[in-house]
Motif scaffolding. Structure first.
Motif, PDB file in Angstrom:
ATOM      1  N   TYR A 116     -29.674  64.888  18.967  1.00  0.00           N
ATOM      2  CA  TYR A 116     -30.179  65.304  17.503  1.00  0.00           C
ATOM      3  C   TYR A 116     -29.155  66.035  16.534  1.00  0.00           C
ATOM      4  CZ  TYR A 116     -34.819  66.372  20.458  1.00  0.00           C
ATOM      5  OH  TYR A 116     -36.103  66.604  21.009  1.00  0.00           O
TER       6      TYR A 116
ATOM      7  N   ARG B 113     -34.705  75.505  16.138  1.00  0.00           N
ATOM      8  CA  ARG B 113     -34.850  76.200  15.015  1.00  0.00           C
ATOM      9  C   ARG B 113     -34.460  75.515  14.249  1.00  0.00           C
ATOM     10  NH1 ARG B 113     -36.108  80.468  18.312  1.00  0.00           N
ATOM     11  NH2 ARG B 113     -33.941  81.482  17.226  1.00  0.00           N
TER      12      ARG B 113
ATOM     13  N   GLN C 100     -32.303  72.825  14.472  1.00  0.00           N
ATOM     14  CA  GLN C 100     -32.424  71.307  13.966  1.00  0.00           C
ATOM     15  C   GLN C 100     -33.852  70.771  13.045  1.00  0.00           C
ATOM     16  OE1 GLN C 100     -32.336  70.296  17.910  1.00  0.00           O
ATOM     17  NE2 GLN C 100     -29.678  69.824  17.748  1.00  0.00           N
ATOM     18  N   HIS C 101     -34.943  71.471  13.483  1.00  0.00           N
ATOM     19  CA  HIS C 101     -36.501  71.626  12.598  1.00  0.00           C
ATOM     20  C   HIS C 101     -36.424  71.762  11.421  1.00  0.00           C
ATOM     21  CE1 HIS C 101     -40.516  73.109  10.893  1.00  0.00           C
ATOM     22  NE2 HIS C 101     -40.750  71.801  12.161  1.00  0.00           N
ATOM     23  N   GLU C 102     -35.855  72.795  11.067  1.00  0.00           N
ATOM     24  CA  GLU C 102     -35.072  73.787   9.777  1.00  0.00           C
ATOM     25  C   GLU C 102     -34.745  72.342   8.317  1.00  0.00           C
ATOM     26  OE1 GLU C 102     -33.110  76.848   9.686  1.00  0.00           O
ATOM     27  OE2 GLU C 102     -35.162  78.107   9.749  1.00  0.00           O
TER      28      GLU C 102
ATOM     29  N   THR D 280     -36.735  68.871   7.756  1.00  0.00           N
ATOM     30  CA  THR D 280     -37.636  69.799   7.445  1.00  0.00           C
ATOM     31  C   THR D 280     -37.382  69.504   6.227  1.00  0.00           C
ATOM     32  OG1 THR D 280     -39.329  71.465   8.783  1.00  0.00           O
ATOM     33  CG2 THR D 280     -39.225  71.255   6.645  1.00  0.00           C
TER      34      THR D 280
END
Length: 252
Positions: A54, A81, A83-85, A88
């Motif tokens: 990731y 979290r 990596q999600h940010e 996004t």
């Protein structure tokens, strides 16, 4: 369950050589070894490898990934979290670029009287002229193309910023509507489809219901347009397509 280096390479889509390198630099060392010294990876090792992949996809160098994963305060949830940010933010940037590309592809050969500074503020590092030839080949013989080209050539920086703002606001609302479970052929979705049609008519060319349904069909047939809407929300391309057709049937 323990996995061989070959099994891990196949599962994760990496090379055996890469796994050996990860082991050598201490980024991902297998939890066990056989009596003969062969590597054996555990489920926890596979989870760590997933985090490594990731972060690599996000552009982090291996040395920095090793430092991030070595942080004792960084559990798996914290990494996900983060990596999600990061993703996004990247998706938002890509959506903004695609929105700008859509103007060029859908409408005209842009001839915008802006300074380099103003153009960057509106379009970022996207160059509308890069798609001008395709737009002219696709629609150059139409009255809509000529009208759109005429209007666009007169727009100022403030005009383009307003167009961009309206487009982004509409996008947020239709994504939220679809997420709420409202049907694509319902009144709320058709209202947003009508707003989409009127936006085109207001800024580019007179978009009849016939033209609008043709655009909707193109959104589904052209993978670039479909990818744009799918990036906003999975299934949005088909949702908008149905809403536009339902709106045309109802209002035309």
């Amino acid at each position: 369950m323990a996995y061989t280096v070959g099994q891990v390479a196949k599962l994760a889509g990496v090379t055996v050589r890469a796994l050996h390198h990860y082991d050598q630099i201490g980024l991902l060392s297998p939890s066990g070894r056989t009596a003969a010294g062969y590597r054996r990876y555990s489920e926890a090792d596979l989870e760590r490898l997933q985090l490594v992949r990731y972060y690599r996809e996000l552009g982090f160098p291996l040395e920095q990934i090793a430092e991030i994963l070595a942080d004792p305060a960084g559990d798996r949830d914290a990494h996900l979290r983060r990596q999600h940010e990061l993703l996004t933010v990247r998706i938002k940037r890509l959506q903004e670029m695609v929105t700008a590309i859509e103007f060029a592809m859908e409408a005209n050969k842009l001839n915008i009287p802006l300074t380099p500074q103003e153009r960057f503020e509106v379009f970022g590092d996207f160059e509308p002229e890069a798609h001008a030839e395709e737009a002219e080949q696709r629609w150059g013989g139409t009255e809509a193309y000529r009208e759109s080209n005429r209007r666009a050539s007169s727009y100022s920086k403030d005009d383009w910023l307003r167009i961009k703002g309206e487009t982004e606001d509409w996008g947020r609302r239709i994504v939220a509507l679809m997420a709420s479970g409202a049907p694509a052929d319902g009144p709320a979705a058709m209202e947003l489809a009508e707003e989409h049609r009127q936006h085109i008519s207001r800024w580019f060319y007179e978009c009849s219901y016939e033209i609008h349904t043709g655009l909707a069909d193109m959104y589904m047939a052209d993978e670039r347009f479909l990818a744009h809407y799918e990036a906003m929300a999975p299934g949005l391309g088909a949702y908008l397509h149905e809403a536009i057709h339902a709106n045309a049937i109802t209002r035309a």
